[in-house]
Enzyme design. Structure first.
Site, PDB file in Angstrom:
ATOM      1  N   LEU A  10       0.889  -1.161   0.000  1.00  0.00           N
ATOM      2  CA  LEU A  10       0.000   0.000   0.000  1.00  0.00           C
ATOM      3  C   LEU A  10       0.924   1.207   0.000  1.00  0.00           C
ATOM      4  O   LEU A  10       1.992   1.187   0.620  1.00  0.00           O
ATOM      5  CB  LEU A  10      -0.885   0.011   1.252  1.00  0.00           C
ATOM      6  CG  LEU A  10      -1.939  -1.097   1.364  1.00  0.00           C
ATOM      7  CD1 LEU A  10      -2.658  -1.011   2.707  1.00  0.00           C
ATOM      8  CD2 LEU A  10      -2.944  -1.017   0.222  1.00  0.00           C
ATOM      9  N   ASP A  11       0.516   2.271  -0.694  1.00  0.00           N
ATOM     10  CA  ASP A  11       1.328   3.482  -0.724  1.00  0.00           C
ATOM     11  C   ASP A  11       1.528   4.015   0.697  1.00  0.00           C
ATOM     12  O   ASP A  11       0.737   3.721   1.591  1.00  0.00           O
ATOM     13  CB  ASP A  11       0.634   4.571  -1.556  1.00  0.00           C
ATOM     14  CG  ASP A  11       0.464   4.159  -3.005  1.00  0.00           C
ATOM     15  OD1 ASP A  11       1.254   3.329  -3.487  1.00  0.00           O
ATOM     16  OD2 ASP A  11      -0.471   4.674  -3.647  1.00  0.00           O
ATOM     17  N   LYS A  12       2.541   4.843   0.842  1.00  0.00           N
ATOM     18  CA  LYS A  12       2.827   5.401   2.171  1.00  0.00           C
ATOM     19  C   LYS A  12       1.605   6.106   2.766  1.00  0.00           C
ATOM     20  O   LYS A  12       1.323   6.009   3.953  1.00  0.00           O
ATOM     21  CB  LYS A  12       4.017   6.364   2.065  1.00  0.00           C
ATOM     22  CG  LYS A  12       4.523   6.857   3.407  1.00  0.00           C
ATOM     23  CD  LYS A  12       5.808   7.644   3.257  1.00  0.00           C
ATOM     24  CE  LYS A  12       6.236   8.242   4.584  1.00  0.00           C
ATOM     25  NZ  LYS A  12       7.428   9.076   4.465  1.00  0.00           N
TER      26      LYS A  12
ATOM     27  N   LYS B 158      -5.377   5.213  -7.534  1.00  0.00           N
ATOM     28  CA  LYS B 158      -5.158   6.653  -7.737  1.00  0.00           C
ATOM     29  C   LYS B 158      -5.110   6.974  -9.225  1.00  0.00           C
ATOM     30  O   LYS B 158      -5.644   7.986  -9.677  1.00  0.00           O
ATOM     31  CB  LYS B 158      -3.854   7.098  -7.064  1.00  0.00           C
ATOM     32  CG  LYS B 158      -3.932   7.064  -5.550  1.00  0.00           C
ATOM     33  CD  LYS B 158      -2.585   7.410  -4.953  1.00  0.00           C
ATOM     34  CE  LYS B 158      -2.621   7.263  -3.434  1.00  0.00           C
ATOM     35  NZ  LYS B 158      -1.279   7.245  -2.860  1.00  0.00           N
TER      36      LYS B 158
END
Ligand code: URA
Length: 236
Positions: A102-104, A190
């Site tokens: 998962l992205d930061k 996104k």
């Protein structure tokens, strides 16, 4: 049966050579007796091992459900940032890793395990395991977005994103949605929403396969998976 030095190394108690030193210096006990030979064989399923008085249990495979908070990275080690593994404070194994990324700034469900076979199965593009995300986005999401995602939206890769199921929870200047995807491309959610001119403001993964994020968890906390959960992920 396994060697006592391997047992302790598997459980993250140090490197093999550090552990050998600890054993030789008499700091390790098996069933209450000091063992000084690193090659000493024990039955990891029944015998009790302690290091400097602390009992060290053995686990072959570990499975954690983490509610990843924003601000930590989906890696096993990092010089600058806190990683998802730093959050699993009572882990036994030293070979755990996150299943996917998962992205930061993304929150939500992340599995942490050392079961490579299960991870591979959950991540394999061929298996089409559903990943469900809740997002807040800028702009009014409407039926044209639902159709575009169902048809497969162009996100700038060689092939468009696979058909995805978009559910509109709230439509307005800022919208809330639930999006189900079966792939795991880089920044996929996104990029899909950006392709529709609706940038993501907040993103949280709420389900993976048949495993929902436990509503009792708070960001940054985790729990062990139940045997039934592991089994149902295996059979997904
Ligand atoms: N899609 C994204 O864009 N980011 C994530 O972290 C996960 C899915």
């Amino acid at each position: 049966m396994m060697r006592i030095d391997k047992y302790l190394a598997d459980m993250g108690q140090g490197t093999r050579s550090e552990i050998k030193k600890l054993i030789r210096s008499g700091r390790v006990m098996v069933d209450g007796e000091t063992v000084k030979k690193p090659e000493f064989k024990i039955d990891e399923t029944t015998q009790k091992v302690s290091l400097e008085g602390k009992q060290i249990g053995y686990a072959k495979k570990e499975y954690y459900m983490l509610y990843k908070p924003a601000g930590v990275i989906s890696a096993t080690k990092d010089d600058r940032d806190k990683t998802v593994l730093d959050l699993i404070t009572d882990k036994k194994r030293n070979d755990l890793f996150p299943v996917g990324r998962l992205d930061k700034d993304t929150e939500g469900l992340l599995l942490i395990t050392n079961d490579g076979e299960l991870a591979h199965r959950l991540l394999s593009p061929k298996k089409h395991v559903d990943k469900v995300y809740y997002a807040k986005v800028q702009g009014k999401v409407d039926e044209s977005d639902v159709k575009a995602f169902a048809d497969g939206v162009d996100i700038g890769d060689d092939t468009p994103a696979k058909s995805a199921d978009l559910r509109i929870l709230k439509s307005g200047e800022e919208s809330e949605i639930e999006l189900t995807i079966t792939e795991g491309r880089f920044h996929q959610v996104k990029r899909m929403l950006a392709a529709r001119g609706k940038p993501v403001l907040y993103l949280k993964r709420v389900r993976m396969g048949n495993l929902p994020l436990d509503p009792a968890l708070e960001p940054g906390t985790y729990r062990y998976l139940t045997e039934d959960e592991v089994e149902s992920l295996r059979n997904f």
